[in-house]
Design an enzyme around this catalytic site. Structure first.
Site: not given
Ligand code: ADP
Ligand code: MG
Length: 403
Positions: A37, A202, A360, A384
């Site tokens: 960043r 999520k 992120g 976000g």
């Molecule tokens: P981003 O920040 O790229 O938008 P998210 O915050 O939505 O991504 O999700 C990232 C997290 O999702 C990671 O910490 C990863 O460990 C978790 N994750 C991915 N697949 C699974 C899974 N099958 N079960 C639990 N956690 C998961």
């Protein structure tokens, strides 16, 4: 309307320019573990320095909740910025207090002053408009212009993002302009086929973007933890995998809408099921219908997409001309469950067209897995913010810059 950009700023030589960056970098025991960043805002800062401006840089770091907390000091960021630039970089130990005031007064053109963490002052994120206006007036005091370059915060109506832009002549920095440009290319006149890949933990975070993008894409690939709510909605058992039961209805509706629109929602056909949520858990690759037939029974937990799914997703990605990817395919932080994410990242590097990584954790994942940033069309610095942009929301920090 078009975003006001640096070219429209006029002469800044000999003047003080205030720049909002997003230097909310990950820290471990005071050491910056990923300076992406900071590097991302160098072009804007260098542009202003070359134009003869004195540059005051401000940012938040973490969530200190309006109180001074040494753990969230921007001092390590100022040090890193000094290493990356060839000009003097000073650090003020407050934001609008006597130290900053004095240092701003003696700042000379071609120099940089980094202010302490904006969120040490409760007015930065206050819900009371007049408090944010008052804080912005102090921040912009003596500045000839405000440059907004923290893309990660443009979806926030905060003093250093919104009210500061209203207080003095304001434009978007090079980072905000380029991020906005790329994301706009994902929403208008996209080159087909257009594939969106979603993962992460999520499903509730991503429903907005799914709804908005469904009519605009050719296919939607879903992996990661969020896939299990879809898999469950389709009637399959998922063991102890992540699931948001209160979203089953809306997810079912999503699947129906996709069918009506002729958009393919493609879910994993196989997953890596583990005995528990641990880096050294036992694990086995399983077809979707058989998750509870593994030795772990109903306590088995899906932590990555399986190899067949990775291969299928990879083919669909590589045959696309536009790809947006948000959310890891598995728990990539644990090496045993990083293969799916690695495969998807690799496929994105092979896209003949525009490939964008947003989010992120997704950005951190591609760096942690050793991919060069230049292998992708674009890696968004704002999780976000990029999702809200693609949801079609109006972002206060862009609106105030004319967008
Ligand atoms: P981003 O920040 O790229 O938008 P998210 O915050 O939505 O991504 O999700 C990232 C997290 O999702 C990671 O910490 C990863 O460990 C978790 N994750 C991915 N697949 C699974 C899974 N099958 N079960 C639990 N956690 C998961
Ligand atoms: Mg995240």
């Amino acid at each position: 309307m078009a975003l006001r950009t640096l070219e429209t700023l006029g002469v800044v030589g000999g003047k003080t320019v205030l720049v909002r960056c997003d230097f909310n970098v990950p820290l471990s025991a005071g050491v910056i573990t990923d300076d992406g960043r900071i590097r991302a805002s160098l072009p804007t800062i260098e542009h202003l320095l070359n134009a003869g401006a004195a540059v005051v840089v401000m940012s938040h770091l973490g969530r200190p909740d309006g109180v001074v907390d040494a753990r969230y000091s921007l001092a390590p960021v100022a040090t890193r910025l000094a290493e990356l630039l060839t000009v003097p970089v000073h650090f003020a130990t407050d934001t609008v207090g006597p130290v900053a005031r004095e240092m701003r007064a003696s700042l000379t053109p071609g120099e940089v002053l980094v202010l302490e963490n904006l969120r040490f002052d409760p007015r930065e994120t206050s819900t009371v408009d007049s408090e944010r206006v008052a804080f912005a007036a102090l921040l912009t005091n003596g500045a000839a212009a405000f440059v907004s370059d923290g893309f990660g915060v443009v979806h926030r109506k905060q003093a250093s993002v919104y009210e500061s832009a209203e207080a003095v002549p304001s434009v978007a920095g090079l980072l905000v302009a380029s991020e906005t440009d790329v994301l706009r290319r994902l929403t208008t006149n996209t080159q087909r086929p257009y594939t969106v890949v979603l993962g992460g933990s999520k499903v509730s975070d991503k429903l907005g973007v799914i709804e908005h993008l469904l009519p605009r894409v050719d296919r939607l690939l879903i992996g990661g933890g969020m896939a299990f709510t879809f898999i469950k909605a389709m009637g399959f058992s998922i063991g102890a995998s992540l699931c948001e039961l209160d979203r089953l209805d809306i997810v079912t509706k999503c699947l129906a809408t996709a069918r009506e629109l002729g958009v393919d929602i493609i879910l994993p056909t196989d997953v890596v099921v583990a005995s528990g949520f641990a880096a050294d858990a036992d694990s086995v690759v399983t077809r979707i219908g058989a998750i509870e037939a593994t030795p772990f029974g109903s306590s088995g937990i899906g932590l990555d997409i399986g190899p067949d799914t990775a291969a299928l997703f990879g083919e669909l990605i590589e045959s696309s001309h536009t790809v947006f990817w948000n959310g890891p395919m598995g728990v990539f932080e644990m090496p045993a469950f990083a293969d799916g994410t690695r495969a998807i990242a690799k496929a994105l590097t092979r896209v003949d067209g525009l490939s964008v990584v947003g989010g992120g954790d997704s950005a951190a994942a591609v760096r942690a897995l050793g991919f060069a940033e230049t292998s992708f069309g674009h890696i968004s610095t704002g999780g976000g913010a990029s999702l809200e942009f693609l949801e079609g929301a109006s972002l206060p920090g862009l609106e105030v810059l004319g967008c």
